[in-house]
Design a protein around this motif. Structure first.
Motif, short mmCIF file in Angstrom:
data_model
loop_
_atom_site.label_atom_id
_atom_site.label_comp_id
_atom_site.label_asym_id
_atom_site.label_seq_id
_atom_site.Cartn_x
_atom_site.Cartn_y
_atom_site.Cartn_z
N GLY A 101 7.80 -21.03 -25.13
CA GLY A 101 6.39 -20.41 -25.06
C GLY A 101 5.49 -21.20 -24.20
O GLY A 101 5.42 -22.32 -24.40
N VAL A 102 4.73 -20.52 -23.14
CA VAL A 102 3.71 -21.12 -22.33
C VAL A 102 2.24 -20.71 -22.77
O VAL A 102 1.95 -19.40 -22.64
CB VAL A 102 4.08 -20.71 -20.99
CG1 VAL A 102 3.11 -21.51 -19.95
CG2 VAL A 102 5.75 -21.29 -20.54
N ARG A 103 1.35 -21.59 -23.09
CA ARG A 103 0.04 -21.34 -23.14
C ARG A 103 -0.82 -21.92 -22.10
O ARG A 103 -1.12 -23.04 -22.13
CB ARG A 103 -0.24 -21.80 -24.43
CG ARG A 103 0.55 -21.28 -25.92
CD ARG A 103 -0.01 -21.58 -27.14
NE ARG A 103 -1.48 -21.12 -27.18
CZ ARG A 103 -2.40 -21.31 -28.31
NH1 ARG A 103 -1.46 -22.18 -29.26
NH2 ARG A 103 -3.36 -20.80 -28.18
N PRO A 104 -1.09 -21.25 -21.18
CA PRO A 104 -2.03 -21.82 -19.88
C PRO A 104 -3.42 -21.89 -20.36
O PRO A 104 -3.80 -21.28 -20.96
CB PRO A 104 -1.56 -20.86 -18.82
CG PRO A 104 -1.07 -19.49 -19.49
CD PRO A 104 -0.73 -19.75 -20.62
N VAL A 105 -4.11 -22.84 -19.57
CA VAL A 105 -5.63 -22.96 -19.73
C VAL A 105 -5.94 -23.48 -18.26
O VAL A 105 -5.12 -23.98 -17.62
CB VAL A 105 -5.87 -23.87 -20.60
CG1 VAL A 105 -5.24 -25.34 -20.34
CG2 VAL A 105 -7.25 -24.02 -21.17
N SER A 109 -5.25 -26.23 -30.08
CA SER A 109 -5.97 -24.89 -29.82
C SER A 109 -5.68 -24.50 -28.22
O SER A 109 -6.14 -23.49 -28.18
CB SER A 109 -7.39 -24.97 -30.22
OG SER A 109 -8.07 -26.20 -29.25
N VAL A 110 -5.28 -25.62 -27.52
CA VAL A 110 -5.28 -25.20 -26.13
C VAL A 110 -6.48 -24.82 -25.52
O VAL A 110 -6.57 -24.01 -24.81
CB VAL A 110 -4.10 -24.06 -25.85
CG1 VAL A 110 -3.63 -24.06 -24.21
CG2 VAL A 110 -2.88 -24.19 -26.44
N GLY A 128 -1.84 -26.73 -19.29
CA GLY A 128 -1.52 -25.78 -20.50
C GLY A 128 -0.55 -26.77 -21.38
O GLY A 128 -0.18 -27.81 -21.36
N VAL A 129 -0.09 -25.80 -22.40
CA VAL A 129 0.84 -26.44 -23.26
C VAL A 129 2.10 -25.64 -23.38
O VAL A 129 2.15 -24.23 -23.39
CB VAL A 129 0.25 -26.43 -24.65
CG1 VAL A 129 1.25 -26.79 -26.06
CG2 VAL A 129 -0.92 -27.41 -24.98
#
Length: 794
Positions: free
Chosen positions: A344-348, A46-47, A337-338
């Motif tokens: 693709g980059v999914r920051p958090v 779910s990041v 992130g993931v």
């Protein structure tokens, strides 16, 4: 397991269990944030942040070790460990397993044991994974553990490389084992591939898969490394494969079942700073700290398929894999992130940088209150560590144990010296017991003790002292053990020869100097080159024998060895006329049948018969015999004879006086004689006169007699070209192409390929004799009558 060290994360390989092998909540990982002293549990699917706990004061050098659902916070500022329960998020009080470790503290977590190590001193403790209470130690294992030189395998074995000696040390079920000199000092890197330990020797440029029981190599792979390469080494969590990232921007993919690396993938080499690679989903991910990007390499195609930027502005970040999810983390900010397989980059954000304590999780999973006092201007707010408990105070509180001091009888002992060691406290009470480890695998008990070391190096000595009230403390110090005093030899060689030593050390040239322990006996041996002899010693040796013995002192011994040239011997070859030739260096006999060589030189000779009807019968002289090759070692002048045998039948000839020829009628024939020797019988006076012309040109008549007839030839005398013969019949042929042919064992003939001579011979020897005669001429001629004939040659 997953270990973050010094801001560089090595996942799965080199520092513990592969992250993909753990049974945590699917794809979740604990991330450190040193600026705010927190660990964040990030859900990879779910990041989203699943938990956020305070484990240290803000501004701490913070690492994390993950085992299953639990995390171990490594505070490298305070030198302490804390456990975070993965189910309740409860944080344990800080423990100091290796006093004084500070920034050198590292941890390795297995299912049953947590290892804590001071990498600067090579001191290790084993600790309970729940309470962090020390079970064993401190133990002195090595002098110093370098980066990429420690790892924990799937069976819970801890592997270490001593950077100062190259020794490989492993702890298996509490037992210490050592493989001496596994690599050159400072040249080793440890990794795990498919759960197995792999030792990379950067000087020898090889990777060796190790037997976990013996640490001996079971297979080696050559690595394509340059002498100045700086590398990061990791491995595949599920395959026998190694990933070597060179700082020059090159990724080598090495199958550990092959002999060489199968692929080298160029990355962006200019202005890059690559980190260790990780693997997920058939792809390899390589961080670039300078640009904040990640290179993604497809394993099947061995090429870069994407290079997404995960941090902007860039920073030194961590990259690792859990349950197939690739995480990135900046340990000095909120950024994490993931990274998807397609780039693709999914920051958090791990925390709110304006309110870093907002959302802190309390034991049981509830969010902690956030009404904490604001931090001082210009600095992050210090936060009290969770649940440390009040420090005891007042007259009933126990005082900390006194400081320890280790005393050695000599600060620079030599190998083999007995060294006395003792431990004292800087104040009372004094220790009542002490347990020592000496850094060479040996241990002892006693307040004073003694020990001898057998090899020169720096040993880390550790003592655990026990005080009267049962409390313990540890002290450690490095002790350099020096090699014993030596004497040196310097050898100079005059002329062509060599000098060697026993014990080994001198092989001059090229190695003409060496050190040997003082008081030892060294034997020097002089060996002349080819063509030389040893003449005499000089300096520290004397005499003319080839060996010399010298007892070393503590100074330098100069020795000279002189060689002089031997006289040059001559090799002479003897070959029978017409038999064949002998060849060799400087020899082509006939006509060149002698040459001069260096004394001791080996000369190989080859015998070649003149034709196929001549047999080589063997060698004689020079130590040669038989019909094979002949190699003569020339120490003095030598003669070698080559024997040949003509395969032709012996000649059957008689001589006569060509000046006393006469002829006359006998019955119906005419006879030609020399005095009383009959030379020919002809039909008439004209034929006998022609016969007289032939016989008058020679003085010897020969015959080859077989069951098929008689062949005649003449020789000697004037042997001039014959004049005109009136009644003459001749057949021309080519003497160069004559051969002897067998029709049956008792029937042989001679021909040139076009012309076959009339008549046959009973044996090869008779045919070869005829061949020898025919080779001298171009025509076979006859004076032929009705009853008689005479043969001759032109």
């Amino acid at each position: 397991m997953l270990i973050v060290a010094g801001g560089v994360l090595a996942a799965g390989i080199g520092n513990g269990y592969p992250a993909e092998h753990q049974n945590l909540l699917s794809g979740t990982a604990w991330l450190p944030s040193g600026q705010v002293g927190q660990l964040t549990l990030l859900d990879g699917s779910s990041v989203e942040v699943a938990a956020q706990v305070r484990v240290a004061p803000s501004g701490t050098a913070l690492d994390v070790v993950q085992q299953g659902a639990n995390a171990y916070a490594v505070d490298r500022t305070a030198g302490s460990l804390r456990r975070v329960d993965g189910a309740t998020f409860e944080v344990s009080p800080p423990a100091t397993p290796v006093p004084g470790a500070g920034a050198n503290l590292r941890a390795f977590a297995g299912p049953d044991t947590v290892y804590a190590m001071d990498t600067g001193r090579g001191v290790l403790t084993t600790n309970d994974p729940h309470t962090l209470a020390t079970r064993t130690g401190p133990l002195s294992l090595t002098a110093r553990v370098a980066p990429q030189a420690a790892t924990l395998d799937e069976a819970g074995r801890l592997w270490l490389l001593d950077a100062s000696t190259g020794d490989l040390v492993w702890i298996d079920h509490g037992q210490r084992h050592t493989r001496r000199g596994a690599t050159q000092p400072g040249a080793g890197v440890l990794a795990l591939a498919d759960g197995n330990p792999v030792l990379v020797d950067t000087q020898r440029r090889i990777a060796a898969v190790l037997d976990p029981a013996t640490a001996e190599p079971t297979h080696t792979v050559e690595l394509d490394l340059r002498p100045d390469d700086q590398i990061q080494v990791t491995g595949s969590p599920h395959a026998q494969r190694l990933y070597v990232v060179a700082a020059r921007g090159m990724l080598s993919i090495c199958e550990l079942t092959a002999t060489t690396c199968r692929a080298a993938v160029p990355l962006v080499a200019d202005n890059s700073e690559p980190g260790p690679a990780v693997e997920a989903g058939g792809r390899v991910f390589v961080p670039d700290y300078r640009s904040g990007q990640v290179w993604i390499v497809d394993l099947r195609q061995s090429r870069v398929v994407a290079s997404p930027r995960v941090l902007s502005p860039p920073a030194r970040f961590q990259l690792f894999v859990r349950d197939g999810v690739v995480f990135f983390n900046d340990p000095n900010s909120e950024r994490a992130g993931v990274l998807r397989l397609d780039g693709g980059v999914r920051p958090v954000a791990k925390y709110d940088p304006k309110k870093p304590d907002k959302g802190l999780t309390t034991p049981g999973g509830k969010e902690a209150p956030t009404n904490l006092p604001p931090p001082p201007s210009g600095a992050p707010p210090p936060v009290k560590p969770p649940a440390p408990g009040p420090k005891p105070s007042g007259p009933g509180a126990p005082a900390p144990p006194p400081g320890l001091r280790v005393v050695v009888s000599t600060a620079h002992p030599l190998v083999g010296d007995q060294v006395t060691l003792s431990v004292t406290a800087d104040r009372n009470p004094q220790p009542v017991r002490a347990h020592w480890t000496f850094g060479d695998g040996q241990e002892a008990d006693g307040l004073p003790t003694s020990h001898r070391w057998t090899a020169p190096q720096t040993y880390q000595i550790t003592v655990q002292a026990t005080f009267p009230d049962g409390r313990t403390d540890v002290a450690s110090l490095p002790l350099p053990v020096l090699p014993p005093p030596t004497g040196s030899f310097i050898v100079k060689v005059g002329g062509n020869g060599t000098v060697s030593s026993q014990p080994a050390g001198i092989a001059c040239p090229p190695t003409c100097g060496a050190d040997f322990p003082s008081g030892s006996t060294v034997q020097l041996t002089a060996t002349p080159d080819v063509g030389m002899r040893f003449d005499h010693w000089g300096g520290g040796c004397s005499g003319t024998t080839a060996t010399c013995q010298v007892t070393t002192g503590t100074g330098q011994v100069d020795v000279t060895a002189d060689f002089i040239a031997l006289p040059r011997p001559t090799l002479t070859v003897s070959v029978p006329t017409g038999g064949g030739t002998v060849t060799g260096p400087g020899i082509a006999c006939p006509p060149t049948c002698s040459a001069t060589f260096d004394a001791g030189q080996q000369v190989a000779l080859t015998a070649v018969p003149v034709d196929k009807y001549t047999a080589f019968t063997g060698w004689n002289g020079g130590g040669c015999a038989g019909t094979g090759g002949c190699t003569v070692t020339l120490l003095t002048s030598t003669t070698v004879t080559a024997g040949y045998r003509d395969m032709a039948d012996p000649e059957h000839c008689f001589t006569y006086d060509p000046n006393r020829l006469h002829f006359g009628p006998v019955g119906s024939d005419w006879e030609l004689r020399s005095v009383n020797t009959l030379l020919a019988t002809m039909d008439n006076i004209a034929d006998v006169q022609d016969a007289q012309t032939v016989a008058g040109n020679y003085d010897t008549k020969c015959t080859i007699q077989s069951g098929y007839g008689i062949a005649t030839y003449w020789k000697g005398g004037k042997n001039a070209p014959l004049g005109k013969i009136n009644n003459e019949t001749c057949a021309a042929y080519n003497p160069a192409t004559l051969t002897v042919t067998e029709e049956s064992p008792t029937k042989w003939h001679v021909g040139d390929g076009t012309v076959t001579f009339a008549g046959y011979f009973d044996s090869q020897a008779q045919a070869v004799r005829f061949y020898r005669v025919a080779r001298q001429w171009h025509q076979e001629c006859f004076i032929i009558g009705v009853r008689n004939f005479l043969g001759y040659w032109r």
